[in-house]
Write a protein that holds these residues in place. Structure first.
Motif, PDB file in Angstrom:
ATOM      1  N   GLU A 249      40.447   8.587 -26.045  1.00  0.00           N
ATOM      2  CA  GLU A 249      39.876   9.346 -27.159  1.00  0.00           C
ATOM      3  C   GLU A 249      40.787  10.485 -27.591  1.00  0.00           C
ATOM      4  OE1 GLU A 249      37.272   8.594 -28.980  1.00  0.00           O
ATOM      5  OE2 GLU A 249      37.022   6.787 -27.764  1.00  0.00           O
TER       6      GLU A 249
ATOM      7  N   LEU B 290      38.918  -0.486 -19.474  1.00  0.00           N
ATOM      8  CA  LEU B 290      37.583   0.086 -19.643  1.00  0.00           C
ATOM      9  C   LEU B 290      36.510  -0.997 -19.679  1.00  0.00           C
ATOM     10  CD1 LEU B 290      38.170   2.974 -22.217  1.00  0.00           C
ATOM     11  CD2 LEU B 290      37.366   3.195 -19.859  1.00  0.00           C
TER      12      LEU B 290
ATOM     13  N   LYS C 136      38.685   6.833 -20.451  1.00  0.00           N
ATOM     14  CA  LYS C 136      38.026   6.930 -21.751  1.00  0.00           C
ATOM     15  C   LYS C 136      38.421   8.216 -22.467  1.00  0.00           C
ATOM     16  CE  LYS C 136      33.467   6.808 -23.927  1.00  0.00           C
ATOM     17  NZ  LYS C 136      31.994   6.711 -23.690  1.00  0.00           N
TER      18      LYS C 136
ATOM     19  N   GLU D 207      35.833   7.269 -16.718  1.00  0.00           N
ATOM     20  CA  GLU D 207      35.606   8.378 -17.639  1.00  0.00           C
ATOM     21  C   GLU D 207      36.919   9.067 -18.004  1.00  0.00           C
ATOM     22  OE1 GLU D 207      33.741  10.821 -20.214  1.00  0.00           O
ATOM     23  OE2 GLU D 207      32.892   9.074 -19.173  1.00  0.00           O
TER      24      GLU D 207
ATOM     25  N   THR E 218      42.278   0.080 -22.893  1.00  0.00           N
ATOM     26  CA  THR E 218      41.062  -0.431 -23.521  1.00  0.00           C
ATOM     27  C   THR E 218      40.528  -1.640 -22.764  1.00  0.00           C
ATOM     28  OG1 THR E 218      42.518  -1.577 -25.079  1.00  0.00           O
ATOM     29  CG2 THR E 218      41.476   0.450 -25.840  1.00  0.00           C
TER      30      THR E 218
END
Length: 248
Positions: free
Chosen positions: A79, A34, A75, A72, A31
């Motif tokens: 998720e 990112l 991420k 990406e 996190t």
């Protein structure tokens, strides 16, 4: 000519931030990485805008594409783990290290969906511990969140002055109300766990609770800026629970 120093400054900043992103990525602090990837890419985009050399522009485009692809993937990984209810990230704060303020540790998990924060920490009792909680509240009020309610469960200061503890927390409650934030304080004599739960689903467990900073003089560097203050060694575990997240 006038644009070159600025261009150089953006590029140097971008390199520094993106190196940090890769470092955090490698440590599994996804996190945080990112956030750094996004900041670094924004800086590189600014460099690209003012670059006139075609070769350099192509090189920047390639680097931007590579970092965007990695960001990406990170991420998507986050998720997927969140969706499966298996997300776990761990941060090891080394003794005497700096740059571990609440903003750096907790900031990446705060977003516009954060409206409620629940803090369980048995040691929000003495003056410096209440100051720690105050700093956390300042982060919640001053950031991008839309926090409307903060709840604190802690222990009473039986060995010190419970009345003073109550008075300080009541003052903080009144101050928060000026910002449209409700503070609920509950006391427990059996509380041992230390965790911060956000209603966007994130759960942050700090081994030492909020009190992981070393003491410093009131007129010493690090007293106001917590990123400059040395820390006690501790571990931060971050989880995500879909069950605590609001429906969006």
């Amino acid at each position: 000519m006038a644009g070159r120093p600025q261009n150089s400054g953006f590029e140097a900043s971008a390199i520094t931030v993106l190196k940090r992103a890769v470092e955090l990525d490698g440590k599994g602090r996804f996190t945080e990485s990112l956030v750094c990837y996004q900041e670094g890419l924004n800086l590189l985009m600014e460099v690209l805008k003012v670059t006139t050399d075609d070769v350099k522009k192509q090189a920047f485009r390639t680097r931007i594409r590579e970092y965007m692809d990695r960001a990406e993937k990170v991420k998507q990984h986050v998720e997927q783990e969140k969706e499966a209810g298996k997300y776990h990230e761990q941060i090891h704060i080394v003794a005497d290290s700096t740059n571990n303020s609440y903003s750096r540790i907790l900031g990446p998990f705060l977003d516009e969906f954060t409206t409620e924060v629940h803090v369980e920490d048995p040691y929000i009792r003495s003056a410096h511990q209440i100051y720690n909680f105050l700093r956390l509240c300042e982060l919640l009020v001053g950031g991008k969140t839309k926090v409307k309610r903060i709840s604190l469960t802690t222990g009473r200061d039986e060995q010190g002055n419970a009345q003073t503890q109550q008075g300080r927390l009541d003052e903080l409650k009144r101050s928060l109300s000026d910002y449209g934030v409700t503070l609920d304080v509950n006391y427990s004599s059996t509380l041992h766990d230390r965790e911060i739960r956000l209603n966007n689903g994130w759960i942050i467990k700090i081994g030492r609770g909020l009190d992981y900073f070393k003491n410093t003089g009131k007129f010493s560097i690090g007293f106001c800026d917590m990123d400059l203050r040395k820390c006690q060694e501790t571990t931060v575990d971050i989880f995500h629970s879909k069950h605590t997240a609001q429906n969006r």
